[in-house]
Motif scaffolding. Sequence first.
Motif, PDB file in Angstrom:
ATOM      1  N   SER A  17       0.834  -1.202   0.000  1.00  0.00           N
ATOM      2  CA  SER A  17       0.000   0.000   0.000  1.00  0.00           C
ATOM      3  C   SER A  17       0.870   1.254   0.000  1.00  0.00           C
ATOM      4  O   SER A  17       0.566   2.235  -0.686  1.00  0.00           O
ATOM      5  CB  SER A  17      -0.931   0.004   1.217  1.00  0.00           C
ATOM      6  N   ALA A  18       1.951   1.233   0.765  1.00  0.00           N
ATOM      7  CA  ALA A  18       2.835   2.393   0.830  1.00  0.00           C
ATOM      8  C   ALA A  18       3.478   2.665  -0.520  1.00  0.00           C
ATOM      9  O   ALA A  18       3.610   3.823  -0.940  1.00  0.00           O
ATOM     10  CB  ALA A  18       3.903   2.169   1.895  1.00  0.00           C
ATOM     11  N   ILE A  19       3.881   1.614  -1.218  1.00  0.00           N
ATOM     12  CA  ILE A  19       4.501   1.792  -2.532  1.00  0.00           C
ATOM     13  C   ILE A  19       3.522   2.434  -3.504  1.00  0.00           C
ATOM     14  O   ILE A  19       3.846   3.407  -4.194  1.00  0.00           O
ATOM     15  CB  ILE A  19       5.003   0.445  -3.075  1.00  0.00           C
ATOM     16  N   TYR A  20       2.312   1.920  -3.556  1.00  0.00           N
ATOM     17  CA  TYR A  20       1.346   2.468  -4.501  1.00  0.00           C
ATOM     18  C   TYR A  20       0.827   3.835  -4.056  1.00  0.00           C
ATOM     19  O   TYR A  20       0.404   4.637  -4.894  1.00  0.00           O
ATOM     20  CB  TYR A  20       0.207   1.477  -4.728  1.00  0.00           C
ATOM     21  N   GLN A  21       0.877   4.115  -2.748  1.00  0.00           N
ATOM     22  CA  GLN A  21       0.531   5.471  -2.296  1.00  0.00           C
ATOM     23  C   GLN A  21       1.568   6.462  -2.793  1.00  0.00           C
ATOM     24  O   GLN A  21       1.227   7.540  -3.305  1.00  0.00           O
ATOM     25  CB  GLN A  21       0.453   5.524  -0.774  1.00  0.00           C
ATOM     26  N   ALA A  22       2.848   6.108  -2.663  1.00  0.00           N
ATOM     27  CA  ALA A  22       3.910   6.984  -3.159  1.00  0.00           C
ATOM     28  C   ALA A  22       3.790   7.170  -4.663  1.00  0.00           C
ATOM     29  O   ALA A  22       3.991   8.269  -5.195  1.00  0.00           O
ATOM     30  CB  ALA A  22       5.281   6.398  -2.797  1.00  0.00           C
ATOM     31  N   ARG A  23       3.455   6.094  -5.345  1.00  0.00           N
ATOM     32  CA  ARG A  23       3.285   6.159  -6.799  1.00  0.00           C
ATOM     33  C   ARG A  23       2.079   7.023  -7.149  1.00  0.00           C
ATOM     34  O   ARG A  23       2.125   7.832  -8.095  1.00  0.00           O
ATOM     35  CB  ARG A  23       3.093   4.725  -7.314  1.00  0.00           C
ATOM     36  N   ARG A  63      11.830   0.793 -10.256  1.00  0.00           N
ATOM     37  CA  ARG A  63      11.738   1.144 -11.676  1.00  0.00           C
ATOM     38  C   ARG A  63      11.287   2.580 -11.870  1.00  0.00           C
ATOM     39  O   ARG A  63      11.767   3.290 -12.752  1.00  0.00           O
ATOM     40  CB  ARG A  63      10.764   0.171 -12.346  1.00  0.00           C
ATOM     41  N   GLU A  64      10.337   3.018 -11.046  1.00  0.00           N
ATOM     42  CA  GLU A  64       9.799   4.366 -11.188  1.00  0.00           C
ATOM     43  C   GLU A  64      10.509   5.376 -10.284  1.00  0.00           C
ATOM     44  O   GLU A  64      10.070   6.508 -10.154  1.00  0.00           O
ATOM     45  CB  GLU A  64       8.294   4.354 -10.937  1.00  0.00           C
ATOM     46  N   GLN A  65      11.589   4.940  -9.659  1.00  0.00           N
ATOM     47  CA  GLN A  65      12.470   5.837  -8.895  1.00  0.00           C
ATOM     48  C   GLN A  65      11.691   6.654  -7.859  1.00  0.00           C
ATOM     49  O   GLN A  65      11.802   7.885  -7.781  1.00  0.00           O
ATOM     50  CB  GLN A  65      13.236   6.756  -9.846  1.00  0.00           C
ATOM     51  N   LEU A  66      10.939   5.962  -7.035  1.00  0.00           N
ATOM     52  CA  LEU A  66      10.081   6.640  -6.064  1.00  0.00           C
ATOM     53  C   LEU A  66      10.901   7.084  -4.856  1.00  0.00           C
ATOM     54  O   LEU A  66      10.856   6.489  -3.776  1.00  0.00           O
ATOM     55  CB  LEU A  66       8.940   5.709  -5.636  1.00  0.00           C
ATOM     56  N   ASP A  67      11.650   8.163  -5.030  1.00  0.00           N
ATOM     57  CA  ASP A  67      12.459   8.670  -3.929  1.00  0.00           C
ATOM     58  C   ASP A  67      11.631   9.451  -2.916  1.00  0.00           C
ATOM     59  O   ASP A  67      12.183  10.073  -2.001  1.00  0.00           O
ATOM     60  CB  ASP A  67      13.625   9.514  -4.437  1.00  0.00           C
ATOM     61  N   ASN A  68      10.309   9.420  -3.060  1.00  0.00           N
ATOM     62  CA  ASN A  68       9.406   9.969  -2.051  1.00  0.00           C
ATOM     63  C   ASN A  68       8.933   8.881  -1.093  1.00  0.00           C
ATOM     64  O   ASN A  68       7.930   9.049  -0.392  1.00  0.00           O
ATOM     65  CB  ASN A  68       8.198  10.637  -2.714  1.00  0.00           C
ATOM     66  N   LEU A  69       9.652   7.778  -1.037  1.00  0.00           N
ATOM     67  CA  LEU A  69       9.241   6.604  -0.265  1.00  0.00           C
ATOM     68  C   LEU A  69      10.414   6.081   0.555  1.00  0.00           C
ATOM     69  O   LEU A  69      11.524   5.925   0.036  1.00  0.00           O
ATOM     70  CB  LEU A  69       8.747   5.509  -1.217  1.00  0.00           C
ATOM     71  N   THR A  70      10.160   5.790   1.832  1.00  0.00           N
ATOM     72  CA  THR A  70      11.164   5.156   2.690  1.00  0.00           C
ATOM     73  C   THR A  70      10.516   4.020   3.477  1.00  0.00           C
ATOM     74  O   THR A  70       9.499   4.231   4.146  1.00  0.00           O
ATOM     75  CB  THR A  70      11.787   6.160   3.675  1.00  0.00           C
ATOM     76  N   PHE A  71      11.097   2.843   3.378  1.00  0.00           N
ATOM     77  CA  PHE A  71      10.745   1.723   4.244  1.00  0.00           C
ATOM     78  C   PHE A  71      11.702   1.738   5.436  1.00  0.00           C
ATOM     79  O   PHE A  71      12.918   1.866   5.253  1.00  0.00           O
ATOM     80  CB  PHE A  71      10.917   0.383   3.527  1.00  0.00           C
ATOM     81  N   VAL A  72      11.148   1.603   6.628  1.00  0.00           N
ATOM     82  CA  VAL A  72      11.964   1.416   7.828  1.00  0.00           C
ATOM     83  C   VAL A  72      11.628   0.039   8.374  1.00  0.00           C
ATOM     84  O   VAL A  72      10.528  -0.174   8.900  1.00  0.00           O
ATOM     85  CB  VAL A  72      11.693   2.500   8.883  1.00  0.00           C
ATOM     86  N   ILE A  73      12.548  -0.895   8.212  1.00  0.00           N
ATOM     87  CA  ILE A  73      12.289  -2.270   8.642  1.00  0.00           C
ATOM     88  C   ILE A  73      12.995  -2.499   9.973  1.00  0.00           C
ATOM     89  O   ILE A  73      14.222  -2.415  10.070  1.00  0.00           O
ATOM     90  CB  ILE A  73      12.769  -3.286   7.592  1.00  0.00           C
ATOM     91  N   ASN A  74      12.196  -2.766  10.983  1.00  0.00           N
ATOM     92  CA  ASN A  74      12.707  -3.009  12.325  1.00  0.00           C
ATOM     93  C   ASN A  74      13.251  -4.441  12.383  1.00  0.00           C
ATOM     94  O   ASN A  74      12.491  -5.398  12.519  1.00  0.00           O
ATOM     95  CB  ASN A  74      11.595  -2.805  13.348  1.00  0.00           C
ATOM     96  N   CYS A  75      14.548  -4.572  12.271  1.00  0.00           N
ATOM     97  CA  CYS A  75      15.176  -5.897  12.245  1.00  0.00           C
ATOM     98  C   CYS A  75      15.567  -6.308  13.662  1.00  0.00           C
ATOM     99  O   CYS A  75      16.735  -6.233  14.057  1.00  0.00           O
ATOM    100  CB  CYS A  75      16.387  -5.890  11.321  1.00  0.00           C
ATOM    101  N   ASN A  76      14.554  -6.727  14.436  1.00  0.00           N
ATOM    102  CA  ASN A  76      14.859  -7.266  15.755  1.00  0.00           C
ATOM    103  C   ASN A  76      15.073  -8.773  15.698  1.00  0.00           C
ATOM    104  O   ASN A  76      15.236  -9.424  16.731  1.00  0.00           O
ATOM    105  CB  ASN A  76      13.768  -6.898  16.776  1.00  0.00           C
ATOM    106  N   LEU A  77      15.071  -9.302  14.492  1.00  0.00           N
ATOM    107  CA  LEU A  77      15.425 -10.688  14.195  1.00  0.00           C
ATOM    108  C   LEU A  77      14.412 -11.705  14.710  1.00  0.00           C
ATOM    109  O   LEU A  77      14.654 -12.903  14.661  1.00  0.00           O
ATOM    110  CB  LEU A  77      16.818 -11.038  14.738  1.00  0.00           C
TER     111      LEU A  77
END
Length: 895
Positions: A207-213, A254-268
């Motif tokens: 959803s976040a990707i397509y929102q940015a798009r 592909r569409e170079q969505l530099d208006n998008l950031t994923f923050v992945i909480n890697c607590n393993l």
Amino acid sequence: MPDPVRPYPSELDQLPDRDPQETGEWRESLDAVAAHAGDERAAYLVRRTVEHAQHSGLAVPALLETEYVNTIPTSAEPAFPGDEAMESRITAWNRWNAAAMVTRGSRYGLGGHIATFASAAWLYETGFQHFFRGKEGDGSGDQLYVQGHASPGVYARAFLDGRLTEAHLDRFRQEAGGDGLPSYPHPRRLPWLWEFPTVSMGLGPISAIYQARFNRYLTHRGIKDTSASHVWAFLGDGEMDEPESTAALALAGREQLDNLTFVINCNLQRLDGPVRANFKIVQELETQFRAAGWNVIKSLWGSAWDEVFALDTTGALTRRLREVPDAQFQTYATRDAAYIREHFFGASPALVELGKLLSDDKITELFKTSRAGHEPRKVYAAYKAAVEHKGAPTVILAQTVKGWTLGPGFESRNANHQMKKLTGKEFRAMRDLLELPIPDSKLDEELVPYVHPGPDSPEVRYLQERRAALGGPAPARKVHPVGLPSPAEKPFDVLKKGSGSQEIATTMAFVRLVKDLMREKETGKRWVPIVPDEARTFGMESLFPSAGIYSPLGQNYDPVDRDQLLYYKEAKDGQILNEGITEAGSLADFTAAATSYATHGEPMIPFYIFYSMFGFQRTADQFWALADQLGRGFVIGATAGRTTMTGEGLQHADGHSHLLASTNPAVISYDPAFAYEVGVIVKEGLRRMYGPDAAAQENVFYYLTVYNETKVQPPMPEGEGVEEGILKGLYRFKEAEAASADTPRIQLLSSGTAIHWVLEAQRILAEEWGVAADVWSAPSWTELRREAMECDAAALRGEERVPYVTRALEGAPGPVLAVSDWMRAVPDQISQWVEQDWASLGTDGFGLSDTREAARRYFGVDAESVVVAALSRLARRGEVKAEDVRRAAEKYGLA
């Protein structure tokens, strides 16, 4: 020719080498380094050479995996712009109140999650203090996709900010009485705070990707400048295993969505244990994202590691960090220094020597607490690098300890996701660690207290000043009501007149209607056609040259069909979203468009058209999230029904999507039989969702099933009540010819394409069996049922209301037989409110490949089958002879 000393083939063997001797010298140099300085040194030189080549602009493939260290070294971190001590106190208050809220709620057995926010607190707080733009400044602000299990921390911050009270916190997961807080981000339940529902894991990322798009789409089409909006998605490392989490990574790259950031909480850790017990999830994710064209920032180790890395002159430490599997790292976080010395530093002589330089306390600090995700300076550096990066979306892989600050009973424990409360002893330890001014006397009370420094405290003033500078509170959902003018009557009048002698499908009727509505001066640009690569199947290719297919690059090629009238036209300001073969991506697009009225204050009118079988069945979870997000628009299940898809077979034959749609309270479902019904329904949908009276707009979306079976479309019947009947779900379409009082009578109800079989059955019954049948069109079995259920609920309150379906059929002579191209459970939804004898025919079971006629005979819903079923119902009442039923079955080959 290939080098004879190299035993392995390469794609480079196909290319000419203009200087084989030079190539050989480079190889020999690398071999010499490996022989004299070791493989690690040789590999290091290769990586640095490739890195230099990339930075120099040379066309070399990117490295997909880097060392298990921070992307941004401490020496390159920018100055921290905030008051770190102040922000630490704010974060401490939030940690405490989040844990207190869930613990207090546990006395009701309602559950809740503590460990996720405990690990991610600084990931959120740094964003709230320095990055996340609110809705009260210019533009639309940022869009925040908050990890569902971290919601207690967001509530705790809203409490500190003064947006929630203790009474609110004490009603966490207790919504029935009002003023309660939903368990997770649910906009429908708390629409002033939450924008995006995210706890159905996997839906947040796509959803976040397509929102940015979609933000870019609005800008490129001139609807609204969204260039200042940034989309932030907070995700768990375990969540990335969901297929939807990574399904659209390539689109974003592909569409170079530099208006998008994923923050992945890697607590393993995932819900039951390690995300990758024998592997490394951070390295795996880095490879996936880099391969998809993303900018990757790894923020793994806290500042305590800096001096240790400086001591690693042989590379033994980084090599060991890279090889230790995640599950073992979790074990290190729970063991003493002696264990770590033996199992980590004891792996090589070089590490043994390195370990001798470190105290036990230092080793414990390194492996138990020192993670970059717990240090605001490192989080700030990662965020700043992300928002400043251009030309690609960014993912931040931030390493944390799940359950951090909650004590050894929580931290890095496999079961911590299911642990719902802290003991008094654990709260005391947490208070001491966070240095909170809470006296022991408060902790001796039956319920652990919420704590607040006061509305005029330095902490609250600092928090509010920072939010004011960033555009107001966050997260927040704000709707600026905009009413759209009603469309002209002409497009709808065309459908009301029928098609004359021309045969057209209801699919084509809908497409023609929307094509006309897209020409409307005031609202035409707000239509957003969405299709998963089947536009030609649905007759939508006529929209290609007129509306254009959206592409951020425009059309940098000559389409193969350029010399044709309906050529494939891509454009930067294109209106159509043709997403390729992805129902999940298309629905994510639809969701972004369907909620633009709130996200951006710009109402858009999306219609998403798809094979009906691949709608609610395939993406029902997303439709539920769409309802939660209060989306509006038209969803079109084309080529609907179980018998209309000739030759396609079992997996294409939809006989149940209306049943699935009926379970979603936000879906207004219709199965129109004729073009004029389509027009009436769409017109009403536009009024309810987008009408001029903005205050009356409803947060619903429409599901229409349409058919690819061409038929002559009749004009809309004259007389009062037809439009009302269409919208309510039932009206008499064709009454039986005048008959004597003793003529057997029956009522035939049908929807969609089935009405054509029923009309033929009406003729046969009259001409061959002397039976008078009234034919009713039932555009919505589901709406009939819902209205009837409302009447039942009113009756329990002492109100007398008769359901519409009961009133419509009141006095209609004979039994009722309902027929549709759906399983019988679809029309059977209304049976209990029909006073006449009830029976139904439907297409239960698996679909099959054959002609429409053969398929309908197979399911027993063709005209002749309807005739026999009607005679059978009348025979039971003694109104026709039982022998006639047998004779009819034999005559039509049904016996």
